[in-house]
Design a protein around this motif. Structure first.
Motif, PDB file in Angstrom:
ATOM      1  N   ARG A  19       0.828  -1.199   0.000  1.00  0.00           N
ATOM      2  CA  ARG A  19       0.000   0.000   0.000  1.00  0.00           C
ATOM      3  C   ARG A  19       0.869   1.259   0.000  1.00  0.00           C
ATOM      4  O   ARG A  19       1.976   1.254   0.523  1.00  0.00           O
ATOM      5  CB  ARG A  19      -0.919   0.013   1.214  1.00  0.00           C
ATOM      6  CG  ARG A  19      -1.994  -1.056   1.223  1.00  0.00           C
ATOM      7  CD  ARG A  19      -2.842  -0.947   2.479  1.00  0.00           C
ATOM      8  NE  ARG A  19      -2.048  -1.177   3.680  1.00  0.00           N
ATOM      9  CZ  ARG A  19      -2.352  -0.721   4.890  1.00  0.00           C
ATOM     10  NH1 ARG A  19      -3.409   0.030   5.063  1.00  0.00           N
ATOM     11  NH2 ARG A  19      -1.577  -1.013   5.926  1.00  0.00           N
ATOM     12  N   THR A  20       0.333   2.327  -0.571  1.00  0.00           N
ATOM     13  CA  THR A  20       0.983   3.638  -0.564  1.00  0.00           C
ATOM     14  C   THR A  20       0.016   4.662   0.007  1.00  0.00           C
ATOM     15  O   THR A  20      -1.099   4.807  -0.501  1.00  0.00           O
ATOM     16  CB  THR A  20       1.421   4.058  -1.973  1.00  0.00           C
ATOM     17  OG1 THR A  20       2.320   3.084  -2.506  1.00  0.00           O
ATOM     18  CG2 THR A  20       2.114   5.417  -1.940  1.00  0.00           C
ATOM     19  N   LEU A  21       0.426   5.366   1.069  1.00  0.00           N
ATOM     20  CA  LEU A  21      -0.419   6.348   1.735  1.00  0.00           C
ATOM     21  C   LEU A  21       0.356   7.641   1.893  1.00  0.00           C
ATOM     22  O   LEU A  21       1.582   7.633   2.035  1.00  0.00           O
ATOM     23  CB  LEU A  21      -0.869   5.843   3.110  1.00  0.00           C
ATOM     24  CG  LEU A  21      -1.629   4.498   3.148  1.00  0.00           C
ATOM     25  CD1 LEU A  21      -1.768   4.027   4.582  1.00  0.00           C
ATOM     26  CD2 LEU A  21      -2.981   4.634   2.496  1.00  0.00           C
ATOM     27  N   SER A  22      -0.351   8.748   1.881  1.00  0.00           N
ATOM     28  CA  SER A  22       0.297  10.046   2.073  1.00  0.00           C
ATOM     29  C   SER A  22      -0.597  10.931   2.922  1.00  0.00           C
ATOM     30  O   SER A  22      -1.818  10.775   2.943  1.00  0.00           O
ATOM     31  CB  SER A  22       0.575  10.722   0.725  1.00  0.00           C
ATOM     32  OG  SER A  22      -0.638  11.000   0.031  1.00  0.00           O
ATOM     33  N   GLY A  23       0.028  11.860   3.636  1.00  0.00           N
ATOM     34  CA  GLY A  23      -0.729  12.783   4.464  1.00  0.00           C
ATOM     35  C   GLY A  23       0.152  13.429   5.515  1.00  0.00           C
ATOM     36  O   GLY A  23       1.384  13.411   5.424  1.00  0.00           O
ATOM     37  N   GLU A  24      -0.476  13.991   6.522  1.00  0.00           N
ATOM     38  CA  GLU A  24       0.213  14.650   7.611  1.00  0.00           C
ATOM     39  C   GLU A  24       0.216  13.754   8.841  1.00  0.00           C
ATOM     40  O   GLU A  24      -0.688  12.934   9.042  1.00  0.00           O
ATOM     41  CB  GLU A  24      -0.464  15.982   7.938  1.00  0.00           C
ATOM     42  CG  GLU A  24      -0.542  16.939   6.752  1.00  0.00           C
ATOM     43  CD  GLU A  24      -1.424  18.139   7.039  1.00  0.00           C
ATOM     44  OE1 GLU A  24      -1.917  18.238   8.193  1.00  0.00           O
ATOM     45  OE2 GLU A  24      -1.638  18.957   6.135  1.00  0.00           O
TER      46      GLU A  24
END
Length: 291
Positions: free
Chosen positions: A39-44
């Motif tokens: 999985r690939t996730l992005s955010g703060e």
């Protein structure tokens, strides 16, 4: 002020959807995470991050999504374009964390039963690895010879308990051919199968699938050596791809049938019901341990 609020819990993540005014939270550095299951996730980095989980917060327009990732599941992390080790990220989480929209205001406008369902629902377990707990010959019709292989698999979660999944099962059988004329071993693919996996297939945590022989007939092709390897790949929806291998026997050890094969050219007794082989019967070095 918010007009509607909904909370969802799905595949180990708590999704919080709510309407907020733009600019209500301060901008923070963007973090890109790649997990061990692809999985690939992005955010703060959210302020709820702790020693067990990294919480990522993603916002777009009026939608905010927060999801936890166990530190052990992180294979790669990139912060503001620079790669950072998961251990370093864990140590720096307090400095990188920022607060998301306040949930107490949202809870005040929602029925308490909805709030409890959103926050107290159990997390769906994630698959850690695939195990083959049984693999061997199987008889699928009325005659005496085995017609294929049976394989029983278990998708194991990070807590060690089995997980019922859905997706696709792919299996390959690899073995060895060794003829009398040329004893040099020839390693070849002897079979390939694809089957659909449903959560209903798992009984007490295990699912069993039958793999009928299509391109090989071990009881008739005497150049096929009895030892082989079965490789299984499970594509589990929402989890990732997993693989496992197990040794299998294509012909059970039986001295009487070996003698029949050597002296009469068949492994079957005259009174046994057997299938018809339509391929080319080749002599081979079929005896165990080079006998």
């Amino acid at each position: 002020m918010p007009r509607c609020c909904w909370f969802f819990h799905f595949v180990g993540a708590i999704l919080v959807l709510h309407c907020v005014a733009l600019g209500a939270t301060a901008a923070a550095e963007q973090l890109l995470i790649e997990t061990v299951d692809g999985r690939t996730l992005s955010g703060e980095v959210d302020e709820r991050s702790d020693d067990n989980d990294l919480w990522l917060r993603m916002a777009e327009d009026n939608v905010v999504l927060t999801t936890p990732i166990a530190w052990s599941e992180i294979s790669k992390a990139t912060l503001a374009g620079d790669e950072v080790a998961a251990a370093d990220l864990r140590e720096r989480r307090a400095d990188l964390a920022s607060a998301g929209p306040r949930l107490d205001l949202l809870e005040a406008e929602m029925p308490q039963t909805v709030v409890q369902a959103a926050f107290l629902a159990p997390r769906t377990p994630r698959v850690r690895n695939l195990d083959i707990i049984a693999a061997g010959l199987v008889n699928l019709d009325r005659d005496v010879e085995p017609d294929g292989l049976s394989v029983t698999i278990v998708a194991v979660g990070f807590d060690g308990a089995p997980v019922a999944v859905r997706g696709t099962l792919r299996a390959e059988l690899h073995g060895e051919r060794r003829s009398v004329d040329d004893p040099t071993p020839r390693f070849a693919e002897l079979g390939r199968w694809t089957d659909r996996v449903q959560s209903e297939d798992f009984v007490e945590g295990a699912a069993t699938y039958c793999l009928p022989f299509r391109s090989v007939a071990p009881q008739w092709e005497f150049d096929v050596m009895p030892d082989a390897v079965l490789t299984v790949q499970l594509g589990a929806t929402g989890h990732g791809n997993y693989s496992a291998s197990a040794p299998v026997v294509l012909r059970h050890f039986n001295p009487l049938r070996d003698e029949l094969q050597q002296w009469r050219g068949t492994r079957f007794l005259p009174n046994e019901v057997r299938g018809a082989f339509r391929g080319e019967q080749a002599p081979g070095m079929w005896l165990w341990w080079g006998r």
